[in-house]
Design a protein around this motif. Structure first.
Motif, PDB file in Angstrom:
ATOM      1  N   ALA A  26      33.992  -4.214  73.826  1.00 35.96           N
ATOM      2  CA  ALA A  26      33.474  -2.981  74.437  1.00 35.96           C
ATOM      3  C   ALA A  26      33.375  -1.848  73.417  1.00 35.96           C
ATOM      4  O   ALA A  26      32.988  -0.736  73.776  1.00 35.96           O
ATOM      5  CB  ALA A  26      34.359  -2.560  75.596  1.00 35.96           C
ATOM      6  N   GLY A  27      33.739  -2.126  72.160  1.00 38.25           N
ATOM      7  CA  GLY A  27      33.560  -1.127  71.106  1.00 38.25           C
ATOM      8  C   GLY A  27      34.825  -0.450  70.620  1.00 38.25           C
ATOM      9  O   GLY A  27      34.762   0.451  69.778  1.00 38.25           O
ATOM     10  N   ALA A  28      35.989  -0.855  71.119  1.00 44.64           N
ATOM     11  CA  ALA A  28      37.243  -0.219  70.692  1.00 44.64           C
ATOM     12  C   ALA A  28      37.524  -0.544  69.230  1.00 44.64           C
ATOM     13  O   ALA A  28      37.523  -1.702  68.830  1.00 44.64           O
ATOM     14  CB  ALA A  28      38.401  -0.673  71.571  1.00 44.64           C
ATOM     15  N   VAL A  29      37.729   0.499  68.433  1.00 44.97           N
ATOM     16  CA  VAL A  29      38.049   0.304  67.026  1.00 44.97           C
ATOM     17  C   VAL A  29      39.565   0.229  66.818  1.00 44.97           C
ATOM     18  O   VAL A  29      40.032  -0.266  65.796  1.00 44.97           O
ATOM     19  CB  VAL A  29      37.457   1.433  66.147  1.00 44.97           C
ATOM     20  N   ARG A  30      40.292   0.718  67.783  1.00 45.83           N
ATOM     21  CA  ARG A  30      41.758   0.660  67.740  1.00 45.83           C
ATOM     22  C   ARG A  30      42.235   0.317  69.138  1.00 45.83           C
ATOM     23  O   ARG A  30      41.768   0.900  70.115  1.00 45.83           O
ATOM     24  CB  ARG A  30      42.310   2.019  67.285  1.00 45.83           C
ATOM     25  N   VAL A  31      43.155  -0.647  69.254  1.00 41.17           N
ATOM     26  CA  VAL A  31      43.678  -1.064  70.551  1.00 41.17           C
ATOM     27  C   VAL A  31      45.204  -0.951  70.527  1.00 41.17           C
ATOM     28  O   VAL A  31      45.860  -1.472  69.633  1.00 41.17           O
ATOM     29  CB  VAL A  31      43.257  -2.511  70.901  1.00 41.17           C
ATOM     30  N   PHE A  32      45.738  -0.264  71.509  1.00 39.66           N
ATOM     31  CA  PHE A  32      47.182  -0.136  71.690  1.00 39.66           C
ATOM     32  C   PHE A  32      47.600  -1.092  72.803  1.00 39.66           C
ATOM     33  O   PHE A  32      46.942  -1.142  73.845  1.00 39.66           O
ATOM     34  CB  PHE A  32      47.547   1.297  72.070  1.00 39.66           C
ATOM     35  N   VAL A  33      48.687  -1.832  72.584  1.00 43.98           N
ATOM     36  CA  VAL A  33      49.110  -2.842  73.558  1.00 43.98           C
ATOM     37  C   VAL A  33      50.598  -2.696  73.858  1.00 43.98           C
ATOM     38  O   VAL A  33      51.431  -2.714  72.949  1.00 43.98           O
ATOM     39  CB  VAL A  33      48.854  -4.269  73.020  1.00 43.98           C
ATOM     40  N   ASP A  34      50.923  -2.574  75.142  1.00 40.04           N
ATOM     41  CA  ASP A  34      52.314  -2.587  75.587  1.00 40.04           C
ATOM     42  C   ASP A  34      52.626  -3.956  76.165  1.00 40.04           C
ATOM     43  O   ASP A  34      51.859  -4.488  76.963  1.00 40.04           O
ATOM     44  CB  ASP A  34      52.568  -1.505  76.655  1.00 40.04           C
ATOM     45  N   HIS A  35      53.763  -4.525  75.764  1.00 42.90           N
ATOM     46  CA  HIS A  35      54.210  -5.838  76.240  1.00 42.90           C
ATOM     47  C   HIS A  35      55.416  -5.673  77.156  1.00 42.90           C
ATOM     48  O   HIS A  35      56.375  -4.986  76.798  1.00 42.90           O
ATOM     49  CB  HIS A  35      54.639  -6.728  75.069  1.00 42.90           C
ATOM     50  N   GLY A  36      55.379  -6.308  78.296  1.00 41.95           N
ATOM     51  CA  GLY A  36      56.543  -6.365  79.168  1.00 41.95           C
ATOM     52  C   GLY A  36      56.965  -5.031  79.748  1.00 41.95           C
ATOM     53  O   GLY A  36      58.155  -4.781  79.911  1.00 41.95           O
ATOM     54  N   THR A  37      56.001  -4.164  80.058  1.00 39.34           N
ATOM     55  CA  THR A  37      56.340  -2.867  80.635  1.00 39.34           C
ATOM     56  C   THR A  37      55.563  -2.645  81.927  1.00 39.34           C
ATOM     57  O   THR A  37      54.418  -3.047  82.044  1.00 39.34           O
ATOM     58  CB  THR A  37      56.013  -1.712  79.661  1.00 39.34           C
ATOM     59  N   SER A  38      56.210  -1.987  82.857  1.00 39.33           N
ATOM     60  CA  SER A  38      55.591  -1.692  84.148  1.00 39.33           C
ATOM     61  C   SER A  38      54.630  -0.518  84.012  1.00 39.33           C
ATOM     62  O   SER A  38      54.852   0.406  83.234  1.00 39.33           O
ATOM     63  CB  SER A  38      56.687  -1.336  85.163  1.00 39.33           C
ATOM     64  N   SER A  39      53.587  -0.544  84.829  1.00 41.13           N
ATOM     65  CA  SER A  39      52.634   0.564  84.821  1.00 41.13           C
ATOM     66  C   SER A  39      53.216   1.805  85.484  1.00 41.13           C
ATOM     67  O   SER A  39      52.656   2.880  85.382  1.00 41.13           O
ATOM     68  CB  SER A  39      51.344   0.149  85.531  1.00 41.13           C
ATOM     69  N   ARG A  40      54.348   1.656  86.164  1.00 39.24           N
ATOM     70  CA  ARG A  40      54.997   2.815  86.800  1.00 39.24           C
ATOM     71  C   ARG A  40      55.832   3.617  85.806  1.00 39.24           C
ATOM     72  O   ARG A  40      56.272   4.714  86.111  1.00 39.24           O
ATOM     73  CB  ARG A  40      55.860   2.377  87.970  1.00 39.24           C
ATOM     74  N   VAL A  41      56.040   3.068  84.611  1.00 39.30           N
ATOM     75  CA  VAL A  41      56.771   3.779  83.567  1.00 39.30           C
ATOM     76  C   VAL A  41      55.774   4.626  82.792  1.00 39.30           C
ATOM     77  O   VAL A  41      54.827   4.107  82.208  1.00 39.30           O
ATOM     78  CB  VAL A  41      57.492   2.780  82.618  1.00 39.30           C
ATOM     79  N   ALA A  42      55.985   5.931  82.800  1.00 38.28           N
ATOM     80  CA  ALA A  42      55.016   6.837  82.176  1.00 38.28           C
ATOM     81  C   ALA A  42      55.126   6.860  80.652  1.00 38.28           C
ATOM     82  O   ALA A  42      54.145   7.079  79.958  1.00 38.28           O
ATOM     83  CB  ALA A  42      55.191   8.249  82.726  1.00 38.28           C
ATOM     84  N   ASP A  43      56.314   6.621  80.117  1.00 39.05           N
ATOM     85  CA  ASP A  43      56.509   6.753  78.675  1.00 39.05           C
ATOM     86  C   ASP A  43      56.605   5.399  77.968  1.00 39.05           C
ATOM     87  O   ASP A  43      57.477   5.177  77.145  1.00 39.05           O
ATOM     88  CB  ASP A  43      57.716   7.632  78.371  1.00 39.05           C
ATOM     89  N   ARG A  44      55.660   4.519  78.272  1.00 35.97           N
ATOM     90  CA  ARG A  44      55.586   3.238  77.571  1.00 35.97           C
ATOM     91  C   ARG A  44      55.271   3.525  76.104  1.00 35.97           C
ATOM     92  O   ARG A  44      54.434   4.376  75.802  1.00 35.97           O
ATOM     93  CB  ARG A  44      54.498   2.370  78.195  1.00 35.97           C
ATOM     94  N   PRO A  45      55.931   2.843  75.170  1.00 35.97           N
ATOM     95  CA  PRO A  45      55.787   3.181  73.736  1.00 35.97           C
ATOM     96  C   PRO A  45      54.351   3.223  73.221  1.00 35.97           C
ATOM     97  O   PRO A  45      53.934   4.192  72.589  1.00 35.97           O
ATOM     98  CB  PRO A  45      56.591   2.093  73.020  1.00 35.97           C
ATOM     99  N   GLN A  46      53.570   2.180  73.501  1.00 36.51           N
ATOM    100  CA  GLN A  46      52.200   2.156  72.980  1.00 36.51           C
ATOM    101  C   GLN A  46      51.273   3.090  73.758  1.00 36.51           C
ATOM    102  O   GLN A  46      50.296   3.589  73.206  1.00 36.51           O
ATOM    103  CB  GLN A  46      51.657   0.720  72.982  1.00 36.51           C
ATOM    104  N   TRP A  47      51.589   3.353  75.026  1.00 36.22           N
ATOM    105  CA  TRP A  47      50.802   4.316  75.797  1.00 36.22           C
ATOM    106  C   TRP A  47      51.008   5.708  75.216  1.00 36.22           C
ATOM    107  O   TRP A  47      50.053   6.473  75.054  1.00 36.22           O
ATOM    108  CB  TRP A  47      51.179   4.250  77.271  1.00 36.22           C
ATOM    109  N   VAL A  48      52.246   6.033  74.870  1.00 34.48           N
ATOM    110  CA  VAL A  48      52.529   7.331  74.244  1.00 34.48           C
ATOM    111  C   VAL A  48      51.807   7.435  72.901  1.00 34.48           C
ATOM    112  O   VAL A  48      51.186   8.455  72.591  1.00 34.48           O
ATOM    113  CB  VAL A  48      54.059   7.529  74.075  1.00 34.48           C
ATOM    114  N   ALA A  49      51.859   6.356  72.121  1.00 36.19           N
ATOM    115  CA  ALA A  49      51.170   6.348  70.821  1.00 36.19           C
ATOM    116  C   ALA A  49      49.657   6.496  71.004  1.00 36.19           C
ATOM    117  O   ALA A  49      48.998   7.220  70.252  1.00 36.19           O
ATOM    118  CB  ALA A  49      51.494   5.063  70.065  1.00 36.19           C
ATOM    119  N   CYS A  50      49.113   5.828  72.014  1.00 34.66           N
ATOM    120  CA  CYS A  50      47.678   5.924  72.307  1.00 34.66           C
ATOM    121  C   CYS A  50      47.303   7.354  72.661  1.00 34.66           C
ATOM    122  O   CYS A  50      46.314   7.901  72.152  1.00 34.66           O
ATOM    123  CB  CYS A  50      47.329   4.968  73.456  1.00 34.66           C
ATOM    124  N   ARG A  51      48.088   7.973  73.540  1.00 37.92           N
ATOM    125  CA  ARG A  51      47.817   9.358  73.940  1.00 37.92           C
ATOM    126  C   ARG A  51      47.860  10.297  72.740  1.00 37.92           C
ATOM    127  O   ARG A  51      47.063  11.223  72.634  1.00 37.92           O
ATOM    128  CB  ARG A  51      48.825   9.818  75.007  1.00 37.92           C
TER     129      ARG A  51
END
Length: 193
Positions: A26-51
């Motif tokens: 889809a054109g992403a030049v950088r992809v952040f991936v969280d492993h083994g984390t719930s979507s209800r957790v707001a401060d997932r490590p790679q999600w924070v890095a992505c933001r």
């Protein structure tokens, strides 16, 4: 404009490779991936890095909204925050989420979504408070029953009158110090002291 991808898998056993491949396609030049984390957790490590990585004008692409957020309220909050940051979003499986937040119509849609989410939260809160008030009026008190029944409370009052510490009383009675403290406060409130 940079296209940035975000992928998430709920368990360590799952493989995010398919999501990553879809995002790169889809054109992403950088992809952040969280492993083994719930979507209800707001401060997932790679999600924070992505933001932190996202800049105004960038586009965040993801497979589905449930990869970002575990509830409607959380999803709308995330969309609103990304919009405020000047980041557009694109879901690969939910085309209706591809909102052009740089246009007045896109901003209006996000604003309406935020208002509706807040209305839902406020309605749930009001219904909960109304239900609790009714239960109290019927003599019911919510929460877990106290471990400090009348016998233990009387024993705690006697020991306290003898100068024993709350910690010692808790050890003797086999309860937590906070349970002793709360029971003593309730007993004082009842006696008016």
């Amino acid at each position: 404009m940079t296209v940035v991808g975000y992928a998430r898998v709920s368990t360590r056993d799952q493989n995010p490779a398919a999501q990553e491949a879809e995002l790169r396609e889809a054109g992403a030049v950088r992809v952040f991936v969280d492993h083994g984390t719930s979507s209800r957790v707001a401060d997932r490590p790679q999600w924070v890095a992505c933001r932190d990585y996202l800049r105004p004008g960038d586009e965040l692409v993801f497979r589905a909204l449930d990869r970002l957020a575990g509830s409607e309220v959380m999803a709308i909050q995330v969309i609103h925050e990304l919009t405020e940051q000047g980041v557009s979003i694109r879901s690969l499986t939910e085309p209706a989420l591809s909102i052009d937040t740089s246009s007045p119509m896109g901003q209006a849609i996000v604003g309406i979504m935020a208002v509706l989410a807040q209305l839902r939260v406020d309605t749930i809160r009001a219904n909960t408070m109304r239900g609790l008030a009714y239960a109290r009026s019927q003599g019911r008190v919510g929460g877990r029953p106290t471990v400090m029944g009348p016998e233990r409370t009387d024993a705690a009052l006697r020991m306290k009158a003898q100068g024993q510490s709350n910690t010692h009383i808790a050890t003797v009675l086999g309860v937590s110090t906070s349970s002793v403290r709360r029971a003593l406060i309730r007993a004082q409130d009842k006696s008016g002291a």
